[in-house]
Write a protein that holds these residues in place. Structure first.
Motif, PDB file in Angstrom:
ATOM      1  N   TYR A   1       8.280  -4.663  -0.827  1.00 14.68           N
ATOM      2  CA  TYR A   1       8.742  -3.666   0.145  1.00 14.68           C
ATOM      3  C   TYR A   1       9.736  -4.278   1.120  1.00 14.68           C
ATOM      4  O   TYR A   1       9.535  -5.394   1.606  1.00 14.68           O
TER       5      TYR A   1
ATOM      6  N   ALA B   1       2.234  -6.017   8.736  1.00 14.13           N
ATOM      7  CA  ALA B   1       3.319  -6.721   8.024  1.00 14.13           C
ATOM      8  C   ALA B   1       4.696  -6.374   8.556  1.00 14.13           C
ATOM      9  O   ALA B   1       5.698  -6.894   8.066  1.00 14.13           O
ATOM     10  N   VAL B   2       4.772  -5.482   9.545  1.00  8.91           N
ATOM     11  CA  VAL B   2       6.078  -5.032  10.023  1.00  8.91           C
ATOM     12  C   VAL B   2       6.376  -5.581  11.418  1.00  8.91           C
ATOM     13  O   VAL B   2       5.532  -5.523  12.311  1.00  8.91           O
TER      14      VAL B   2
ATOM     15  N   CYS C   1       1.213   0.596   9.390  1.00  6.19           N
ATOM     16  CA  CYS C   1       0.949  -0.497   8.448  1.00  6.19           C
ATOM     17  C   CYS C   1      -0.451  -1.093   8.687  1.00  6.19           C
ATOM     18  O   CYS C   1      -0.743  -1.582   9.774  1.00  6.19           O
TER      19      CYS C   1
ATOM     20  N   CYS D   1       0.815  -1.217   0.000  1.00  9.60           N
ATOM     21  CA  CYS D   1       0.000   0.000   0.000  1.00  9.60           C
ATOM     22  C   CYS D   1       0.848   1.267   0.000  1.00  9.60           C
ATOM     23  O   CYS D   1       0.343   2.359  -0.201  1.00  9.60           O
ATOM     24  N   ASP D   2       2.142   1.129   0.282  1.00  8.98           N
ATOM     25  CA  ASP D   2       3.100   2.250   0.247  1.00  8.98           C
ATOM     26  C   ASP D   2       3.002   3.208   1.448  1.00  8.98           C
ATOM     27  O   ASP D   2       3.722   4.201   1.523  1.00  8.98           O
TER      28      ASP D   2
ATOM     29  N   CYS E   1       3.865   2.859   4.566  1.00 11.54           N
ATOM     30  CA  CYS E   1       5.082   2.906   5.378  1.00 11.54           C
ATOM     31  C   CYS E   1       6.128   3.796   4.738  1.00 11.54           C
ATOM     32  O   CYS E   1       6.745   4.624   5.398  1.00 11.54           O
TER      33      CYS E   1
HETATM   34  S1  SF4 Z   1       4.640  -2.963   4.964  1.00  4.85           S
HETATM   35 FE1  SF4 Z   1       2.580  -2.379   5.514  1.00  4.85          FE
HETATM   36  S2  SF4 Z   1       2.488  -0.196   5.164  1.00  4.85           S
HETATM   37 FE2  SF4 Z   1       4.283  -0.936   4.100  1.00  4.85          FE
HETATM   38  S3  SF4 Z   1       3.586  -1.300   2.028  1.00  4.85           S
HETATM   39 FE3  SF4 Z   1       3.434  -3.231   3.128  1.00  4.85          FE
HETATM   40  S4  SF4 Z   1       1.346  -3.242   3.876  1.00  4.85           S
HETATM   41 FE4  SF4 Z   1       1.768  -1.144   3.315  1.00  4.85          FE
END
Ligand code: SF4
Ligand code: SF4
Length: 293
Positions: A91, A112-113, A108, A71-72, A74
């Motif tokens: 990413y 995912a982090v 996020c 989703c960009d 972060c």
């Molecule tokens: S790590 Fe999370 S915030 Fe970053 S691009 Fe992936 S889903 Fe989106």
């Protein structure tokens, strides 16, 4: 108890020979190798490892590709520009840039982090014939930010206090970066080793300027003093003008180079006159600044 650091410019100025001699000559002290990138002190003191602990320097973010929905968000929120988008659109985190601020984890939407503790290396305590040595080892790819240096010095001071020792002798990092600042902050005195070349004099002036900011007592040693007598005189003059004692000058001596190659210090060559030069460095320094008479 006083902390004394031995420093020089970019290297090749005999700092290692001076510290290896002082390691043998100065009684009741703890040794700290703050030159983590080039751990010379351990080469010249034959340390026997007593303990070693993993050294960590904070956390970094790690993105799970399975969970990431790309989703960009972060990347848009990382103030340190440390989220990388690969050619395939995936990413990841630039571990050298990530400051561990956790913002990406917070924003996020896909959870995912994860934050991961970064192993930065090891800090080691070793026994040498000349006293305890604290030294470090950075993991491959980790930069020496100076934090490890600060920590090694804390360990050294603790050990000296425990034993009621007078001195902590620090092999300082070269240059003028974070590690040097971490080598200099809060020390009582600095022995600066230079040599009569234009670049070494340039380095000498820079490092002395830095040390003066910290109000450190400074003494100067000229190594290979006979390779350019007029530049040696210039160092003399400059030290005089700046009210710094010239502790000693050591002529170029092939035996010193050979001794170092055999991991011996100049004071083990067995030449009393040469040993005396190294004794003078220390004695002149403490008589100038630390003698209570
Ligand atoms: S790590 Fe999370 S915030 Fe970053 S691009 Fe992936 S889903 Fe989106
Ligand atoms: S933890 Fe902070 S610095 Fe590191 S990638 Fe995430 S937002 Fe950027």
């Amino acid at each position: 108890m006083k902390q004394i650091v031995i420093i020089s410019g970019k290297g090749g100025t005999g700092k290692t020979t001076v510290i290896s001699a002082l390691a043998r000559l100065v009684p009741d002290k703890v040794l700290v190798d703050a030159d983590v990138d080039a751990a010379n002190l351990e080469i010249v003191t034959s340390p026997e490892l007593e303990s070693s602990e993993i050294y960590t320097e904070g956390e970094i973010a790690v993105i799970s590709d399975d969970k990431c929905i790309r989703c960009d968000i972060c990347r848009q929120n990382c103030r340190f520009d440390s989220i990388i988008v690969g050619d395939d659109g995936s990413y990841s985190v630039d571990e050298h840039g990530c400051e561990g601020c956790r913002v990406c984890k917070l924003v996020c939407p896909a959870d995912a982090v994860e934050m991961q503790v970064m192993e930065s290396g090891f800090v080691k305590k070793s026994k040498t014939p000349y006293g305890m040595l604290f030294h470090g080892e950075l993991s491959a790819g980790r930069d020496n930010s100076g934090k490890m240096v600060t920590y090694l010095r804390e360990l050294g001071v603790e050990e000296a206090q425990k034993n009621n020792f007078d001195w902590v002798l620090i092999d300082g990092a070269p240059g003028i970066g974070c590690q040097v600042i971490a080598s200099l902050t809060g020390v009582d005195g600095a022995i600066v080793v230079s040599e009569p070349t234009l670049s070494a004099i340039h380095d000498l002036k820079r490092v002395v300027e830095l040390a003066s900011h910290f109000h450190i007592k400074i003494g100067v040693v000229i190594n290979k003093s006979d390779i350019n007598l007029s530049l040696t005189r210039e160092i003399h003059r400059w030290a005089d003008e700046n009210k710094m004692p010239l502790l000693e000058q050591i002529p170029l001596d092939k035996r010193i180079v050979n001794a170092m190659a055999e991991r011996k210090s100049p004071v083990e060559i067995g030449d009393d006159a040469l040993t005396k030069l190294y004794e003078n460095i220390w004695n002149n320094f403490i008589e100038t600044y630390f003698s209570h008479h």
